[in-house]
Design an enzyme around this catalytic site. Structure first.
Site, PDB file in Angstrom:
ATOM      1  N   HIS A 389       0.792  -1.236   0.000  1.00 45.41           N
ATOM      2  CA  HIS A 389       0.000   0.000   0.000  1.00 45.41           C
ATOM      3  C   HIS A 389       0.816   1.273   0.000  1.00 45.41           C
ATOM      4  O   HIS A 389       0.238   2.359   0.066  1.00 45.41           O
ATOM      5  CB  HIS A 389      -0.934   0.032   1.205  1.00 45.41           C
ATOM      6  CG  HIS A 389      -2.143  -0.835   1.056  1.00 45.41           C
ATOM      7  ND1 HIS A 389      -3.300  -0.387   0.475  1.00 45.41           N
ATOM      8  CD2 HIS A 389      -2.365  -2.131   1.391  1.00 45.41           C
ATOM      9  CE1 HIS A 389      -4.195  -1.360   0.480  1.00 45.41           C
ATOM     10  NE2 HIS A 389      -3.644  -2.433   1.021  1.00 45.41           N
ATOM     11  N   LYS A 580      -8.822  14.120   3.735  1.00 43.99           N
ATOM     12  CA  LYS A 580      -7.969  12.922   3.754  1.00 43.99           C
ATOM     13  C   LYS A 580      -7.054  13.082   4.949  1.00 43.99           C
ATOM     14  O   LYS A 580      -7.031  14.154   5.568  1.00 43.99           O
ATOM     15  CB  LYS A 580      -7.143  12.809   2.467  1.00 43.99           C
ATOM     16  CG  LYS A 580      -6.488  14.129   2.048  1.00 43.99           C
ATOM     17  CD  LYS A 580      -5.750  14.039   0.725  1.00 43.99           C
ATOM     18  CE  LYS A 580      -6.626  14.024  -0.487  1.00 43.99           C
ATOM     19  NZ  LYS A 580      -6.629  12.746  -1.177  1.00 43.99           N
ATOM     20  N   ARG A 581      -6.296  12.050   5.311  1.00 40.57           N
ATOM     21  CA  ARG A 581      -5.334  12.222   6.398  1.00 40.57           C
ATOM     22  C   ARG A 581      -4.410  13.396   6.099  1.00 40.57           C
ATOM     23  O   ARG A 581      -4.088  13.665   4.937  1.00 40.57           O
ATOM     24  CB  ARG A 581      -4.511  10.941   6.601  1.00 40.57           C
ATOM     25  CG  ARG A 581      -5.302   9.815   7.218  1.00 40.57           C
ATOM     26  CD  ARG A 581      -5.879  10.185   8.578  1.00 40.57           C
ATOM     27  NE  ARG A 581      -4.833  10.279   9.574  1.00 40.57           N
ATOM     28  CZ  ARG A 581      -4.563   9.327  10.470  1.00 40.57           C
ATOM     29  NH1 ARG A 581      -5.296   8.240  10.518  1.00 40.57           N
ATOM     30  NH2 ARG A 581      -3.582   9.486  11.354  1.00 40.57           N
ATOM     31  N   LYS A 586       0.594  14.547   0.909  1.00 38.63           N
ATOM     32  CA  LYS A 586      -0.712  14.866   0.319  1.00 38.63           C
ATOM     33  C   LYS A 586      -0.848  16.365   0.033  1.00 38.63           C
ATOM     34  O   LYS A 586      -1.785  16.798  -0.643  1.00 38.63           O
ATOM     35  CB  LYS A 586      -1.836  14.382   1.236  1.00 38.63           C
ATOM     36  CG  LYS A 586      -1.929  12.853   1.328  1.00 38.63           C
ATOM     37  CD  LYS A 586      -3.033  12.428   2.304  1.00 38.63           C
ATOM     38  CE  LYS A 586      -3.146  10.931   2.504  1.00 38.63           C
ATOM     39  NZ  LYS A 586      -3.905  10.250   1.438  1.00 38.63           N
ATOM     40  N   THR A 688      -8.459   6.701  -2.737  1.00 42.69           N
ATOM     41  CA  THR A 688      -9.818   6.235  -3.000  1.00 42.69           C
ATOM     42  C   THR A 688     -10.810   7.374  -2.785  1.00 42.69           C
ATOM     43  O   THR A 688     -11.923   7.327  -3.317  1.00 42.69           O
ATOM     44  CB  THR A 688     -10.193   5.045  -2.095  1.00 42.69           C
ATOM     45  OG1 THR A 688      -9.915   5.397  -0.742  1.00 42.69           O
ATOM     46  CG2 THR A 688      -9.430   3.804  -2.473  1.00 42.69           C
ATOM     47  N   LYS A 692     -14.499   8.451  -4.779  1.00 48.01           N
ATOM     48  CA  LYS A 692     -15.807   8.797  -4.193  1.00 48.01           C
ATOM     49  C   LYS A 692     -16.285  10.130  -4.749  1.00 48.01           C
ATOM     50  O   LYS A 692     -17.469  10.283  -5.083  1.00 48.01           O
ATOM     51  CB  LYS A 692     -15.696   8.884  -2.667  1.00 48.01           C
ATOM     52  CG  LYS A 692     -15.293   7.594  -1.984  1.00 48.01           C
ATOM     53  CD  LYS A 692     -14.878   7.853  -0.525  1.00 48.01           C
ATOM     54  CE  LYS A 692     -14.070   6.695   0.028  1.00 48.01           C
ATOM     55  NZ  LYS A 692     -13.322   7.064   1.249  1.00 48.01           N
TER      56      LYS A 692
END
Ligand SMILES: *Cc1c(COP(=O)(O)O)cnc(C)c1O
Length: 847
Positions: A389, A580-581, A586, A688, A692
Site C-alpha cells: 500500500h 484525507k489524512r 498529500k 480512493t 468517491k
C-alpha cells in the site's frame, strides 16, 4: 456449526461449556422467514423497544429507537447469514480470507437496509411510529476501526465480495477504542478517545466457543518424536485468548451474508486460578488487564508505528488467531490431511501488517500438525498473497530482531530458516552477488538487526500486488526491483475502488434516483452501466435536474456544518474540497498556499471576474506527527484571518472540517464541486477519496499520481484539471531542486511566502510556522511543494473559468460520474478473484 471448530490447537484448554454437544441433536424446527413488510417491521420494532431495551413512550432518545430498528434488521440478516454459512459448508467451496489490521466500516444500519432492499419499508414503518429514520441512522456511532484509505478499502472489499457472492471472510481486530475523535482547541488538534462500544454493539455476535489460544514469550525446546524426527516445542509462554466477534456483511439484494470476524484479546482462565491459589488474587486480575490491553486501541498512525511491542503483539494475534481458526475448521472436516489445503484456501494480506502469518502458518503446520518443512512451505507459498500500500520507505515495517526474540522466539527461528533457504536461492540465481544477498535478505544487518516484514511477505506469497497502475510499476522498478527480477510473474496490479452501494446509492439518494430513472438500476451492481449517462450530458433538461441535486447536496453539507462552525456559507460558491489524512505528501500546504494567494489578490484589489470559493479541508493528523499537526494549526489560523475580514466577504472562505470520518465523507463527497487530489507525483499509492468524489460528480484537480492517472484516462483531459510535475520529473529534479530560486522568480508566490514569513497569520503566536515555511523552502523538500505552485494556480484558474459556465461545468460533472464505472470495488474484486483467489461464486436461495 460448533463441531467444525472442535479440533483447535489445545481443545482441552478451551473455556466454557459451550463445547458440550447434546446427544441426540435437538429437533428445533426451521423457523419461517421474517417478513420485510412495514407492519411486521413495526411489530418486531415494538417488541424489541419494549422488552429487549426496556423502553416506553417516556424515552426521548433516538438512540434506543436506532437500536430497536437495528435489532429488527439484524434478525433479517442473521437468517440469510445462516443460509450462506450452510451453503459454503455444503459445497465445501474454496475460500479466501482477507486479513487486515483495519476495517474502517463507518455506520452499519443504513447500508444494511439498502442491501436488504428494505429502506423504503423501514422508513415508512418509522414514520408511522412518529420517528424520523435519518435521526435514528445518525445516532449510530461510526465503527472507526481504521486510519484512512487502507482500512476503508477493506470495508469496501467485503461489501463487494458479498455482492459478488464470493466466499470471503474478513479477519481483523475488535479494538475497544477506534480512531480518536478530533476536536479543535485554539486551532490545534486535540485527540479524544473513541469508546465506540460504550453503548454496546447490536451488530456483533460474540462466539466464545471459537476462541483460540495465542502464545507470547517463553523459549523453544527441541526433542525427537516417536519416528525419530526433530520437533520443536514452544514452552513457558504467557498465553492469552483471542475471542471472535462476528458481524454480518450483506451482499446487495442477493441472499448472501458473509462474515467479518474480529478478535478481542482476553485473559486465559488458568493463570488467574494458579495465582489465586497462591493468594495473589490482585496480581492475577492485573495480569488479566495486560492480556486485555492487546486489542484495547487502534494505533492512530497512517503510516507505521515501528518498534512498539504492543503493535507486534496485535499483528501476531490477528495472524495466529485467524490461521488457527481456518485450520481448526479444516481439521474438523479433513483431519490431519493437508494435501488439498492450498486448493481450498487463500489468505490476502492487507499490507505487511499481518505478514507474520507467513511464519505462523509454517509453525502451525510443522509444530502442531506434524508436516515437514517442504510440505508446509509448499502450502504457505500457494496460499499467501500480499498487497502493498505504500512507496514511502519510512512506512515500510521493520521489527528489531531482539524484540522478536523476546515476544515470538519460535517465529524468529522460522523466519531465520525461511531466510536461509531464500538466500540459497538468491545465490543460485546470482552466484557471488553478495551485495544483492545483503539487499534482499529478510534480516537487515546493522547495529540493530531488523526483520523486514515486506520481504517476508514477498518471499512467502504467490502474488504481490500494488493498488494502481503507476504504483505497481514503481514497485517493480524501485522498492521491490530485485524481487521482481527474481519472480516477475508473482507481481501484478489491482487498481483500488470503492463500493457504489455506500458511495453513491446510499450517500446520494437524490442522484441515485435520477440515475435509475434515466438508465435503470443495473448500475448498482454493474457500475460500467453509468456510461449510459454520457449522452444525457448534452440534454439541457437532464442537466437542470443534475444541477439542482448538486445544489441541494451542497446545502446539506452547509447545514451539516453550520451548527459547529457558526459560519454561513453560500451554495453559490465553488466548493473546493480536500479531505484525507493530513500528511506532507498529500500537500494540504499547497492548497493553503493557493488560498493565501487568492486572499492576497483580494487584498490588492485584483478581483476582476472573481469566482466565489469555499475551500474545505478536513483530516486527522497522527498524534505524534508534529508537522502534520502544525499544518492543521496553520489552516485554522489562515482561516481566522480570511473568514472575518469584511473586505474578503463571500469571495473566499477557508473552513477546517473537524473529525473527518466515514459518516462525514458520506455527506462531504456529495456536496463538492472540485476534488483536491494534489499529492507529489509518485507518492500516493492509489487514493480512493478521489473515486468517491468522481462518482458523485465532483471534478478533480490533480497530479499524475496514483489512481488519478486512471481517472484522467477514463474521463479525458477536458474533464479533469491536470497540473504538476510527473513522477519522472520529480525524480529528475532531485539534487538540483532550488525552491528559493522558484520563489524569487514568481511574484505571486513570493508575496504568499512573505505574508507567512512576516507573521501575518500568527501575529500573537510568533515563530510557530517557522518550521513549516522552512520545510517548503528547503532544497531537500521531498514533496516539492513550491515546484508545483505555478502550475497548480493555473489549473485553479482553469477550474474557475469552467465553473462560471454552469452548463459546461454540469456536463463535466455528469461525464465524471458516467466515467467512474472502473472505480467500483466490484471491478477490483472481480480482478482479485480472476487473477489471485480463483473462487467460484456461491448462489444463495433468496428468502
Ligand atoms: C475514502 C476515505 C479515506 C481515503 O481518502 P484518500 O483521499 O484516498 O486518502 C480516508 N478516510 C476516510 C474516512 C475515507 O472515507
Amino acid at each position: 456449526m460448533i463441531d467444525m471448530y472442535e479440533q483447535s490447537e489445545e481443545p482441552s484448554k478451551m473455556p466454557s461449556t459451550i463445547f458440550k454437544k447434546s446427544k441426540p441433536a435437538p429437533t428445533i424446527t426451521k423457523l419461517p422467514s421474517l417478513s420485510l413488510d412495514k407492519d411486521h417491521l413495526i411489530t418486531d420494532f415494538k417488541r424489541y423497544y419494549a422488552y429487549r431495551l426496556g423502553r416506553d413512550e417516556n424515552c426521548r432518545s433516538p438512540y434506543y429507537a436506532y437500536e430497536a430498528l437495528s435489532l429488527v434488521i439484524s434478525d433479517r440478516l442473521i437468517e440469510r447469514w445462516k443460509n450462506t454459512y450452510n451453503a459454503y459448508r455444503d459445497t465445501d467451496c474454496r475460500k479466501a480470507y482477507y486479513l487486515s489490521m483495519e476495517f474502517l466500516m463507518g455506520r452499519t444500519l443504513s447500508n444494511a437496509m439498502l442491501n436488504l432492499g428494505v429502506t423504503d419499508e423501514a422508513t415508512r414503518a418509522m414514520y408511522d411510529l412518529g420517528l424520523e429514520i435519518e435521526e435514528l441512522v445518525d445516532s449510530e456511532p461510526d465503527a472507526g476501526l481504521g486510519n484512512g484509505g487502507l482500512g476503508r478499502l477493506a470495508a469496501c472489499f467485503i461489501d463487494s465480495c458479498a455482492t459478488l457472492q464470493l466466499p470471503v471472510i474478513g479477519y481483523g481486530l475488535r479494538y475497544e477504542y477506534g480512531m480518536f475523535s478530533q476536536v479543535l482547541q485554539n486551532g490545534e488538534q486535540v485527540e479524544r478517545p473513541d469508546h465506540w462500544l460504550r453503548n454496546g454493539n447490536v451488530w456483533e455476535i460474540e462466539r466464545p466457543e471459537y476462541a483460540h489460544r495465542i502464545k507470547f514469550g517463553g523459549r523453544t525446546e527441541s526433542h525427537s518424536d516417536e519416528n525419530g524426527n526433530k520437533r520443536i516445542c514452544w514452552v513457558d509462554t504467557q498465553d492469552i485468548l483471542a475471542v471472535p466477534y462476528d458481524t454480518p456483511i450483506p451482499g446487495y439484494n442477493n441472499g448472501t451474508v458473509n462474515t467479518l470476524r474480529l478478535w478481542k484479546s482476553t485473559a486465559t482462565e488458568e493463570f488467574n486460578l494458579q495465582e489465586f491459589n497462591a493468594g495473589d488474587y490482585a496480581e492475577s486480575v492485573a495480569a488479566k488487564n495486560t492480556a486485555e490491553n492487546i486489542t484495547m486501541v487502534l494505533y492512530p498512525n497512517d503510516a507505521n508505528e515501528n518498534g512498539k511491542a504492543l503493535r507486534l503483539k496485535q499483528q501476531y494475534l490477528l495472524a495466529s488467531a485467524s490461521l488457527q481458526d481456518v485450520i481448526a475448521n479444516w481439521v474438523g472436516r479433513h483431519g490431519n490431511n493437508f494435501s488439498d489445503f492450498a486448493e481450498k484456501n487463500c489468505f490476502q494480506l492487507n499490507d505487511t501488517h499481518p505478514s507474520i502469518a507467513v511464519a505462523e502458518l509454517m509453525r502451525l503446520l510443522i509444530d502442531i500438525h506434524g508436516l515437514s518443512w517442504n510440505e508446509a512451505w509448499g502450502i504457505t507459498t500457494k496460499t499467501m498473497a500480499y498487497t502493498n500500500h505504500t512507496l514511502l520507505p519510512e512506512a515500510l515495517e521493520r521489527w528489531s530482531v531482539s524484540l522478536f526474540e523476546q515476544l515470538l522466539p519460535r517465529l524468529l527461528e522460522i523466519i531465520y530458516d525461511i531466510n536461509a533457504r531464500f538466500m540459497a536461492e538468491v545465490s543460485t540465481h546470482w552466484p557471488g552477488d553478495l551485495d544483492r544477498m545483503r539487499r534482499m535478505s529478510i534480516i537487515e544487518e546493522g547495529t540493530e538487526k531488523q526483520v523486514r516484514m515486506a520481504y517476508l511477505a514477498i518471499v512467502g506469497s504467490y502474488s504481490i500486488n500494488g493498488v494502481a497502475e503507476l504504483h505497481s510499476k514503481l514497485l517493480q522498478e524501485g522498492l521491490f526491483k530485485d524481487f521482481y527480477e527474481l519472480w516477475p510473474s508473482k507481481f501484478n496490479n489491482k487498481t483500488n475502488g470503492v463500493t457504489p452501494r455506500r458511495w453513491l446509492a446510499g450517500c446520494n439518494p437524490a442522484l441515485a434516483e435520477l440515475i435509475t430513472e434515466t438508465i435503470g438500476d443495473a448500475w448498482i451492481t454493474d457500475l460500467s452501466e453509468l456510461q449510459k449517462l454520457k449522452p444525457y450530458a448534452e440534454d439541457a433538461a437532464f442537466r437542470g435536474k443534475w444541477l439542482a441535486i448538486q445544489r441541494q447536496n451542497k446545502q446539506r453539507l452547509i447545514d451539516y456544518k453550520k451548527s459547529e462552525l457558526g459560519l454561513e456559507l453560500s451554495a453559490d460558491a465553488l466548493f473546493d474540497v480536500q479531505v484525507k489524512r493530513i500528511h506532507e505528501y498529500k500537500r494540504q500546504l499547497l492548497n493553503v498556499l493557493h488560498v493565501i494567494h487568492l486572499y492576497d489578490k483580494i487584498k490588492r484589489g485584483d478581483t476582476q471576474d472573481w469566482v466565489n470559493r469555499c475551500v474545505l479541508i478536513g483530516g486527522k493528523a497522527a498524534p505524534g506527527y508534529v508537522m502534520a499537526k502544525n499544518i492543521i494549526k496553520f489552516i485554522n489560523n489562515v482561516s481566522d484571518v480570511i473568514n472575518f475580514d469584511p473586505e474578503v466577504g463571500d469571495k473566499l472562505k477557508l473552513v477546517f472540517l473537524p473529525n473527518y470520518r466515514v459518516s462525514a465523507m458520506e455527506i462531504i463527497c456529495t456536496g463538492a464541486d472540485l476534488s483536491e487530489q494534489i499529492s507529489t507525483a509518485g507518492k500516493e499509492a492509489s487514493g480512493t477519496g478521489n473515486m468517491k468524489f468522481m462518482m458523485n460528480g465532483a471534478i478533480t484537480i490533480g497530479t499524475l499520481d496514483g489512481a488519478n492517472i486512471e481517472i484522467l484516462e477514463e474521463v479525458g483531459e477536458d474533464n479533469f484539471f491536470l497540473f504538476g510535475l510527473t513522477e519522472d520529473q520529480v525524480e529528475a529534479m532531485k539534487g538540483h531542486y532550488d525552491p528559493n530560486a522558484i520563489i524569487e522568480q514568481d511574484n505571486d508566490l513570493k508575496r504568499v511566502v512573505n505574508l507567512i514569513e512576516c507573521g501575518h497569520f500568527n501575529l500573537m503566536e510568533p515563530g510557530i510556522f517557522d518550521d513549516l515555511v522552512n520545510s517548503i523552502k528547503s532544497p531537500y523538500d521531498p514533496w516539492m511543494t513550491v515546484a508545483d505552485f505555478r502550475s497548480y494556480v493555473d489549473a485553479q484558474n482553469r477550474a474557475e473559468k469552467a465553473f462560471v459556465d454552469t452548463e459546461r461545468w454540469t456536463k463535466m460533472s455528469i461525464l465524471n460520474c458516467a466515467s467512474s464505472g472502473k472505480f467500483s470495488t466490484d471491478r477490483t474484486i472481480g480482478d482479485y478473484n480472476r487473477d489471485i483467489w480463483k473462487l467460484t461464486p456461491v448462489r444463495i436461495d433468496e428468502l
